[in-house]
Design a protein around this motif. Sequence first.
Motif, short mmCIF file in Angstrom:
data_model
loop_
_atom_site.label_atom_id
_atom_site.label_comp_id
_atom_site.label_asym_id
_atom_site.label_seq_id
_atom_site.Cartn_x
_atom_site.Cartn_y
_atom_site.Cartn_z
N ASP A 1 32.21 27.11 36.20
CA ASP A 1 32.67 27.62 34.91
C ASP A 1 31.73 27.18 33.79
O ASP A 1 32.13 27.05 32.64
CB ASP A 1 34.08 27.14 34.61
N TYR A 2 30.46 26.96 34.14
CA TYR A 2 29.49 26.47 33.15
C TYR A 2 29.40 27.39 31.94
O TYR A 2 29.44 26.92 30.79
CB TYR A 2 28.11 26.33 33.81
N ASN A 3 29.29 28.68 32.15
CA ASN A 3 29.16 29.60 31.03
C ASN A 3 30.38 29.55 30.11
O ASN A 3 30.26 29.63 28.88
CB ASN A 3 28.93 31.02 31.53
N GLU A 4 31.56 29.42 30.69
CA GLU A 4 32.77 29.32 29.87
C GLU A 4 32.76 28.02 29.06
O GLU A 4 33.19 28.00 27.91
CB GLU A 4 34.02 29.39 30.75
N ARG A 5 32.26 26.96 29.65
CA ARG A 5 32.15 25.69 28.92
C ARG A 5 31.21 25.85 27.73
O ARG A 5 31.48 25.34 26.63
CB ARG A 5 31.63 24.59 29.87
N VAL A 6 30.11 26.54 27.95
CA VAL A 6 29.16 26.74 26.86
C VAL A 6 29.75 27.63 25.77
O VAL A 6 29.53 27.41 24.58
CB VAL A 6 27.84 27.32 27.39
N LYS A 7 30.52 28.64 26.16
CA LYS A 7 31.18 29.48 25.16
C LYS A 7 32.11 28.64 24.28
O LYS A 7 32.13 28.80 23.05
CB LYS A 7 31.97 30.60 25.84
N ARG A 8 32.86 27.75 24.90
CA ARG A 8 33.75 26.90 24.12
C ARG A 8 32.95 25.97 23.21
O ARG A 8 33.35 25.70 22.07
CB ARG A 8 34.67 26.10 25.05
N LEU A 9 31.83 25.47 23.73
CA LEU A 9 30.96 24.64 22.91
C LEU A 9 30.45 25.42 21.71
O LEU A 9 30.45 24.92 20.57
CB LEU A 9 29.78 24.14 23.76
N ALA A 10 30.03 26.66 21.93
CA ALA A 10 29.55 27.50 20.83
C ALA A 10 30.65 27.73 19.81
O ALA A 10 30.41 27.70 18.59
CB ALA A 10 29.05 28.83 21.39
N GLN A 11 31.87 27.96 20.28
CA GLN A 11 32.99 28.17 19.37
C GLN A 11 33.24 26.93 18.51
O GLN A 11 33.49 27.02 17.31
CB GLN A 11 34.25 28.53 20.15
N GLU A 12 33.15 25.76 19.12
CA GLU A 12 33.37 24.52 18.37
C GLU A 12 32.28 24.32 17.31
O GLU A 12 32.57 23.97 16.16
CB GLU A 12 33.39 23.33 19.33
N LEU A 13 31.02 24.52 17.71
CA LEU A 13 29.92 24.39 16.75
C LEU A 13 30.08 25.37 15.61
O LEU A 13 29.92 25.02 14.43
CB LEU A 13 28.59 24.63 17.46
N PHE A 14 30.39 26.60 15.95
CA PHE A 14 30.52 27.65 14.96
C PHE A 14 31.66 27.33 13.99
O PHE A 14 31.50 27.44 12.76
CB PHE A 14 30.77 28.98 15.66
N ALA A 15 32.80 26.93 14.52
CA ALA A 15 33.96 26.65 13.67
C ALA A 15 33.69 25.49 12.72
O ALA A 15 34.14 25.49 11.58
CB ALA A 15 35.17 26.35 14.54
N ALA A 16 32.92 24.50 13.20
CA ALA A 16 32.68 23.32 12.38
C ALA A 16 31.66 23.56 11.28
O ALA A 16 31.74 22.95 10.20
CB ALA A 16 32.22 22.17 13.27
N GLU A 17 30.68 24.44 11.51
CA GLU A 17 29.54 24.54 10.60
C GLU A 17 29.42 25.87 9.88
O GLU A 17 28.69 25.98 8.90
CB GLU A 17 28.24 24.29 11.39
N GLU A 18 30.13 26.90 10.32
CA GLU A 18 29.93 28.24 9.78
C GLU A 18 30.22 28.34 8.29
O GLU A 18 29.52 29.05 7.55
CB GLU A 18 30.81 29.24 10.55
N ALA A 19 31.22 27.62 7.82
CA ALA A 19 31.65 27.74 6.42
C ALA A 19 30.58 27.29 5.44
O ALA A 19 30.65 27.62 4.25
CB ALA A 19 32.93 26.95 6.19
N ALA A 20 29.58 26.55 5.91
CA ALA A 20 28.53 26.05 5.01
C ALA A 20 27.45 27.09 4.75
O ALA A 20 26.56 26.85 3.93
CB ALA A 20 27.91 24.78 5.59
N SER A 21 27.50 28.24 5.43
CA SER A 21 26.50 29.28 5.18
C SER A 21 26.59 29.77 3.74
O SER A 21 27.69 29.92 3.19
CB SER A 21 26.72 30.46 6.14
N ARG A 22 25.45 30.02 3.13
CA ARG A 22 25.39 30.47 1.74
C ARG A 22 24.63 31.78 1.65
O ARG A 22 23.64 31.99 2.34
CB ARG A 22 24.70 29.42 0.86
N PHE A 23 25.10 32.64 0.76
CA PHE A 23 24.43 33.91 0.53
C PHE A 23 23.03 33.68 -0.03
O PHE A 23 22.76 32.66 -0.66
CB PHE A 23 25.26 34.77 -0.42
#
Length: 679
Positions: free
Chosen positions: A575-597
């Motif tokens: 289930d390596y790919n699923e683990r990486v998807k969850r990792l990507a979701q965690e990274l995205f959720a933690a850092e996405e809001a800091a994006s600036r126009f």
Amino acid sequence: MNAPQPLQLHQPSSWLPAHSLTVALDDGSVTRTEHHSDAITGPIEYGWRAYQQHGRNAFTFGIGRLADSPLAGARRLFVCGYSHQWESFYLSSAGGVAYTFKHFGIPWVTLVGRAAQPSVLILRHDGNAATVTLEPIPDLESLWRDGYRRASDGAQLTGALAVQQAMLDRFGVAFPPKQVRALAVGPAAAVTWEGTIVSNPVEKGAITWVTEFCGRGGMGSTLFRDFNIAALLVGGAWEPAKESTKAYDPDFEARFGDRYVKVEQRTTVKYSFDPKTGTGGTFGSNYAAMGDKILSFHYQSVFAPKPERLAQMERFVRGHYWKQFQEETIANKQFEHCGEPCSVACKKMNGPHKKDYEPYHTLGPQIGIFDQRAAERVNDVADAMGFDAIQLGGTLGWLFEAITAGDFDPTELGLPPAHQLRFRGFTADPAQFDLVADSAANADYALRTIDAILWDERAAPLREGIRVAAKTLNARYPHTRPGDRAVYLAHGERGALVPNQYFVPGMFSPMPIMGKYYVFYGYDLLSPEALGQWNVARMIGELISDNAGMCRFHRAWGEPMAEQLLANHRGLPADYNERVKRLAQELFAAEEAASRFWETPRLIELFAHYWRWQRENGVDLSPVAAFFAPEAQPGETTEQTIDRLLAANDRTTWQRLAQRYWNTVREAQIAAMAQAHQR
């Protein structure tokens, strides 16, 4: 410190154990943790877990679970931690280092605390156990500035190269001769947040000229300024069990219908040598395919018509800059690898000079250099001083344009007078730009600017990064606003990265980790909704490869096969790919809001002219018909709408369109990541 005696190699002991070390730099204590075999899938997951636990107080080094395999491209070293440059968690990697790091016998290391003085961290397996030693470097600044002579050939090394060689000479005898590698930072790490971690392969105790980097995100600055580590020596006597690539052939035959060696050869021709184009490596292949899509003179080529861009490409690049590369590097087959046995040999050299596309483009055509001799001088100094070449090139190009336009007096920042520049804006006419002499003049100016950033306090505003510098200069010179010309991606309150050098919307997207290839960067025109979906898919795909410790030049087989190889050959669950998807979701959720126009008028101009490029090339605009529909007048086609908007050249309109496009991409990314679709 008394030099330990050379070691006997440790007996093979199966594969790398799922163990990690936590090194407290303040008191020297070391804690070893034995993880369940599938608790940590790779260096990015390990780094992210450490970051979740310690925040910006942790810095990790890690290699993939296939680093001890015979598969080429599976031996990158990854570092993870807080990036002050991007104001978030970040990851960066250097090629070939894991081929040596594996001999430490521990795949993952976390640093916490801060060394009392600038130090070298020595990670060495002594034949019985992994050992950790911290040694001060009292002459660090002298090594950076005055240099160090390499005994093997008498070469005078400077910056991070000098530090590497000095550490090898002082402490390298404790390692098996072929199982040690050095990493170091340069002075850029001490005065900016854009410093790299530099590492060169070692042959007979001497570093070679093949320079590798943890290049983007300023991780060298974090390592030095937050942890006071200026260098590492890694390796030792631990030996994995031996295996042949033949053990992996059934996996490749099932997926690709051919043996590993054959698949490796045909999927990496761009980076080795492609008979169809007659070139190879990122420098050769990218320019061979570029056509009119050239970025030069700090993006001023974007405003030139297609025939002029093509003319510049033919006269300045293919007729000289690329031609030199072909005659010197390709014809003479000056090909090397990054320090691991790899048939791709993607490192294209000209003697001591390593040629890669993005460094030789940002510190080449983007700063008005179209001659290899001039580009070599600037790139070599930037590398040795430990600068992120893409970031540095973006900063220099912006300064050169603003200085040439008369926006400010460069001497007030400790830079040379403006008349010494040969940066007249875009031209495709050799009569207006001498490819050798003017390139040399711009190289001279670049070198003096680098020197000012490092050592002249008048240039202090430039040390804070392009975003802060742009705002500082706008405040200092409000009537000319030089910062309005700057091109950067903004993150958080001060974070900024110069985009990778592909003029496509993906490279300007609001993804949480930019400066890498966690986006769709193809030239196909997509709707903003599709672009957001593809950005997420590419982030997951790249993470699958990165977390396996792989080089992205091998991604054509690495991404689709990582899960299978890790399951079949290292015992990880399927289930390596699923683990990486969850990792990507965690990274995205933690850092996405800091994006600036996009913050500068220049970025809005680039957005508008991107659509002009599409019209010039007759691109099918149906994917963006819905996006432009609200702007259309009755009976207008999408083509007519774009033509009218371009002719009107109303900044307010294009600002509004750019904001809507950016928002749409971002919303699509959020939706796609929530579902974690992978294409």
